[in-house]
Design a protein around this motif. Structure first.
Motif, PDB file in Angstrom:
ATOM      1  N   SER A 239      -7.364   5.587   2.015  1.00  0.00           N
ATOM      2  CA  SER A 239      -8.380   6.611   2.291  1.00  0.00           C
ATOM      3  C   SER A 239      -8.229   7.129   3.717  1.00  0.00           C
ATOM      4  CB  SER A 239      -9.777   5.980   2.115  1.00  0.00           C
ATOM      5  OG  SER A 239     -10.799   6.855   2.554  1.00  0.00           O
TER       6      SER A 239
ATOM      7  N   ILE B  52      -7.818   8.302   7.373  1.00  0.00           N
ATOM      8  CA  ILE B  52      -6.717   8.345   8.342  1.00  0.00           C
ATOM      9  C   ILE B  52      -5.495   7.579   7.799  1.00  0.00           C
ATOM     10  CG2 ILE B  52      -6.001   7.566  10.651  1.00  0.00           C
ATOM     11  CD1 ILE B  52      -8.991   7.983  11.523  1.00  0.00           C
TER      12      ILE B  52
ATOM     13  N   ASP C 271      -4.661  -2.344   0.904  1.00  0.00           N
ATOM     14  CA  ASP C 271      -6.047  -1.858   0.909  1.00  0.00           C
ATOM     15  C   ASP C 271      -6.895  -2.816   0.083  1.00  0.00           C
ATOM     16  OD1 ASP C 271      -7.185   1.267   1.678  1.00  0.00           O
ATOM     17  OD2 ASP C 271      -8.499  -0.100   0.549  1.00  0.00           O
TER      18      ASP C 271
ATOM     19  N   ASP D 142      -7.422  -8.198   1.615  1.00  0.00           N
ATOM     20  CA  ASP D 142      -8.299  -8.077   2.780  1.00  0.00           C
ATOM     21  C   ASP D 142      -7.481  -8.427   4.027  1.00  0.00           C
ATOM     22  OD1 ASP D 142     -10.222  -8.394   4.734  1.00  0.00           O
ATOM     23  OD2 ASP D 142     -11.522  -9.694   3.531  1.00  0.00           O
TER      24      ASP D 142
ATOM     25  N   ASN E 168      -4.667  -0.018  10.676  1.00  0.00           N
ATOM     26  CA  ASN E 168      -5.661   1.045  10.560  1.00  0.00           C
ATOM     27  C   ASN E 168      -6.947   0.608   9.857  1.00  0.00           C
ATOM     28  OD1 ASN E 168      -6.584   3.986  10.050  1.00  0.00           O
ATOM     29  ND2 ASN E 168      -6.310   3.152   7.988  1.00  0.00           N
TER      30      ASN E 168
ATOM     31  N   ASN F 249      -5.376   1.018  15.493  1.00  0.00           N
ATOM     32  CA  ASN F 249      -6.409   2.051  15.448  1.00  0.00           C
ATOM     33  C   ASN F 249      -7.717   1.475  15.978  1.00  0.00           C
ATOM     34  OD1 ASN F 249      -7.915   4.283  14.954  1.00  0.00           O
ATOM     35  ND2 ASN F 249      -7.388   4.475  12.785  1.00  0.00           N
TER      36      ASN F 249
ATOM     37  N   TYR G  47     -19.421  -3.083  16.012  1.00  0.00           N
ATOM     38  CA  TYR G  47     -18.247  -2.201  15.844  1.00  0.00           C
ATOM     39  C   TYR G  47     -17.589  -1.913  17.189  1.00  0.00           C
ATOM     40  CZ  TYR G  47     -15.597   1.983  14.347  1.00  0.00           C
ATOM     41  OH  TYR G  47     -14.600   2.908  14.084  1.00  0.00           O
TER      42      TYR G  47
ATOM     43  N   LYS H 144     -13.824  -2.967  18.484  1.00  0.00           N
ATOM     44  CA  LYS H 144     -12.831  -1.941  18.817  1.00  0.00           C
ATOM     45  C   LYS H 144     -12.366  -2.076  20.276  1.00  0.00           C
ATOM     46  CE  LYS H 144     -12.488   0.181  14.849  1.00  0.00           C
ATOM     47  NZ  LYS H 144     -11.199   0.303  14.139  1.00  0.00           N
TER      48      LYS H 144
ATOM     49  N   GLY I 201     -11.831  10.032  17.854  1.00  0.00           N
ATOM     50  CA  GLY I 201     -13.257  10.341  18.015  1.00  0.00           C
ATOM     51  C   GLY I 201     -13.873  10.513  16.640  1.00  0.00           C
TER      52      GLY I 201
ATOM     53  N   ILE J   5     -13.519  11.930  13.136  1.00  0.00           N
ATOM     54  CA  ILE J   5     -12.482  12.428  12.230  1.00  0.00           C
ATOM     55  C   ILE J   5     -13.077  12.556  10.819  1.00  0.00           C
ATOM     56  CG2 ILE J   5     -10.122  12.083  11.384  1.00  0.00           C
ATOM     57  CD1 ILE J   5     -10.299  12.275  14.489  1.00  0.00           C
TER      58      ILE J   5
ATOM     59  N   THR K  90     -13.541  11.864   7.556  1.00  0.00           N
ATOM     60  CA  THR K  90     -13.153  10.867   6.542  1.00  0.00           C
ATOM     61  C   THR K  90     -14.427  10.327   5.886  1.00  0.00           C
ATOM     62  OG1 THR K  90     -13.400   8.918   7.951  1.00  0.00           O
ATOM     63  CG2 THR K  90     -11.266  10.074   8.076  1.00  0.00           C
TER      64      THR K  90
ATOM     65  N   ARG L 293     -20.187   8.273   5.987  1.00  0.00           N
ATOM     66  CA  ARG L 293     -21.137   7.145   5.851  1.00  0.00           C
ATOM     67  C   ARG L 293     -21.864   6.921   7.169  1.00  0.00           C
ATOM     68  NH1 ARG L 293     -16.516   4.708   3.381  1.00  0.00           N
ATOM     69  NH2 ARG L 293     -16.119   3.403   5.210  1.00  0.00           N
TER      70      ARG L 293
HETATM   71  N1  LIG Z   1     -13.205   8.526  10.893  1.00  0.00           N
HETATM   72  C1  LIG Z   1     -13.517   8.405  12.161  1.00  0.00           C
HETATM   73  O1  LIG Z   1     -14.256   9.239  12.714  1.00  0.00           O
HETATM   74  C2  LIG Z   1     -12.969   7.251  12.978  1.00  0.00           C
HETATM   75  C3  LIG Z   1     -13.180   7.281  14.351  1.00  0.00           C
HETATM   76  C4  LIG Z   1     -12.692   6.246  15.138  1.00  0.00           C
HETATM   77  C5  LIG Z   1     -11.997   5.210  14.543  1.00  0.00           C
HETATM   78  N2  LIG Z   1     -11.796   5.192  13.203  1.00  0.00           N
HETATM   79  C6  LIG Z   1     -11.067   4.061  12.634  1.00  0.00           C
HETATM   80  O2  LIG Z   1     -10.040   4.534  11.795  1.00  0.00           O
HETATM   81  C7  LIG Z   1      -9.772   3.546  10.788  1.00  0.00           C
HETATM   82  C8  LIG Z   1      -9.739   4.236   9.434  1.00  0.00           C
HETATM   83  O3  LIG Z   1     -11.005   4.817   9.224  1.00  0.00           O
HETATM   84  P1  LIG Z   1     -11.277   6.012   8.204  1.00  0.00           P
HETATM   85  O4  LIG Z   1     -12.238   6.885   8.868  1.00  0.00           O
HETATM   86  O5  LIG Z   1     -10.007   6.546   7.686  1.00  0.00           O
HETATM   87  O6  LIG Z   1     -12.083   5.179   7.085  1.00  0.00           O
HETATM   88  P2  LIG Z   1     -12.077   5.189   5.489  1.00  0.00           P
HETATM   89  O7  LIG Z   1     -13.289   4.416   5.103  1.00  0.00           O
HETATM   90  O8  LIG Z   1     -11.874   6.568   4.981  1.00  0.00           O
HETATM   91  O9  LIG Z   1     -10.763   4.344   5.124  1.00  0.00           O
HETATM   92  C9  LIG Z   1     -10.667   2.994   5.442  1.00  0.00           C
HETATM   93  C10 LIG Z   1      -9.755   2.322   4.413  1.00  0.00           C
HETATM   94  O10 LIG Z   1      -9.625   0.934   4.806  1.00  0.00           O
HETATM   95  C11 LIG Z   1      -9.838   0.118   3.665  1.00  0.00           C
HETATM   96  N3  LIG Z   1     -10.353  -1.182   4.120  1.00  0.00           N
HETATM   97  C12 LIG Z   1     -11.585  -1.416   4.637  1.00  0.00           C
HETATM   98  N4  LIG Z   1     -11.710  -2.724   4.917  1.00  0.00           N
HETATM   99  C13 LIG Z   1     -10.526  -3.312   4.575  1.00  0.00           C
HETATM  100  C14 LIG Z   1     -10.050  -4.640   4.639  1.00  0.00           C
HETATM  101  N5  LIG Z   1     -10.814  -5.633   5.069  1.00  0.00           N
HETATM  102  N6  LIG Z   1      -8.791  -4.893   4.208  1.00  0.00           N
HETATM  103  C15 LIG Z   1      -8.009  -3.907   3.732  1.00  0.00           C
HETATM  104  N7  LIG Z   1      -8.420  -2.622   3.648  1.00  0.00           N
HETATM  105  C16 LIG Z   1      -9.665  -2.333   4.072  1.00  0.00           C
HETATM  106  C17 LIG Z   1     -10.843   0.895   2.817  1.00  0.00           C
HETATM  107  O11 LIG Z   1     -10.822   0.462   1.463  1.00  0.00           O
HETATM  108  C18 LIG Z   1     -10.362   2.319   2.999  1.00  0.00           C
HETATM  109  O12 LIG Z   1      -9.375   2.653   2.047  1.00  0.00           O
HETATM  110  C19 LIG Z   1     -10.857   2.490  10.938  1.00  0.00           C
HETATM  111  O13 LIG Z   1     -10.337   1.383  11.648  1.00  0.00           O
HETATM  112  C20 LIG Z   1     -11.924   3.186  11.758  1.00  0.00           C
HETATM  113  O14 LIG Z   1     -12.701   2.270  12.498  1.00  0.00           O
HETATM  114  C21 LIG Z   1     -12.283   6.191  12.396  1.00  0.00           C
END
Ligand SMILES: NC(=O)c1ccc[n+]([C@@H]2O[C@H](COP(=O)([O-])OP(=O)(O)OC[C@H]3O[C@@H](n4cnc5c(N)ncnc54)[C@H](O)[C@@H]3O)[C@@H](O)[C@H]2O)c1
Length: 260
Positions: free
Chosen positions: A15, A17, A36, A62, A89, A139, A154, A158, A185, A187, A189, A194
């Protein structure tokens, strides 16, 4: 293509990023292995890559579970015989101030984000050290660079990923391995959706309202980022063009953390 013959591990590749980055690596010729926790999501992205003529594997598990991680990394190595890049990630969020953060909440967030990054890095490093090359991208988040309200667990997890990045870079540079950290920042997704829905619920607003207000007040470029923009940074950092970048912490946030 620039990543022909390269093998990349992407956690959370089902999913957001992770998905965009898995696809971008495949478009550049890399063989992509996804871990995943959401079986259907990881498998769907692997099928999408294969349907476009790429090579992909999908593992379910996990990142905070050492057995799942070892199965992922050794399964990929057995299949393709090398590990070149790792994108750490996968991550999970929690919207709560400290007094509303339960011990299980804390353990879930810190174990996933921090311990998970440690476990996957350790498993992949073994292979990278034996070949004398490799690139790891962690990430983190803008939340790792500064405090964010209702985000204690969180943000803490991080911030720790940033120091894990620096330690990895220091310890393994002489073994031919680079390790860098990206700090996205806001993004577009499912995680971001959520996050804003929950912040909105605390303020009696919708997630869309909260996001719009946040973007206009805090992001100099006045828009959210796209997962593909983050993917472009990750693939660049793994490329030979970035060969002297090591131990760096790189915001990708439209200027969000540049200042007030
Ligand atoms: N979207 C943003 O604005 C944002 C900003 C800063 C950092 N991030 C970081 O980017 C990363 C990806 O986030 P995203 O926004 O794409 O989220 P997302 O929820 O769209 O995707 C996260 C993916 O990780 C998988 N996942 C979650 N926990 C897991 C685990 N324990 N083991 C294996 N897979 C797992 C989920 O099933 C999902 O497919 C995260 O680390 C998040 O903290 C996101």
């Amino acid at each position: 293509m620039r990543f022909d013959d390269k093998v990349v591990l992407v956690t959370g590749g089902g999913s957001g990023i992770g998905e965009a980055t898995a696809v971008a690596f495949a478009e550049d010729g890399a063989s992509v292995s996804i871990l995943d926790i959401d079986e259907a999501a990881g498998a769907a992205v692997a099928r999408e890559i294969e349907a476009s003529g790429g090579r992909a594997l999908s593992f379910t598990g996990d990142i905070a579970n050492a057995k799942d991680v070892d199965h992922f990394v050794s399964g990929t190595f057995e299949e393709w015989g090398r590990i070149d890049f790792l994108f750490n990630n996968a991550g999970t969020e929690l919207i709560a101030p400290l007094l509303e953060t339960t011990e299980p909440d804390w353990d879930r967030v810190v174990n996933t984000n921090l311990k998970g990054t440690f476990l996957v890095t350790r498993a992949a490093l073994k292979h990278m050290v034996s070949t004398g090359s490799g690139v790891i991208i962690n990430n983190a988040s803008d939340a790792g660079l500064r405090g964010i309200k209702v985000n204690a667990a969180y943000s803490s997890s991080k911030a720790a990923i940033i120091q894990l990045t620096r330690s990895t870079a220091l310890d393994y540079a002489a073994s031919g391995i680079r390790c860098n950290c990206i700090c996205p920042g806001c993004i577009r997704t499912p995680l971001c959706e959520r996050f804003n829905a929950q912040v909105g619920a605390r303020k009696g607003k919708t997630g869309t309202e909260v996001l719009h207000e946040f973007v206009m007040a805090n992001i100099p470029m006045q828009r959210v980022g796209e997962p593909e923009e983050v993917a472009a940074l990750v693939t660049f950092l793994c490329s030979d063009e970035a060969r002297y970048i090591n131990g760096a912490i790189i915001p990708i946030d439209g200027g969000l953390t540049a200042g007030m």
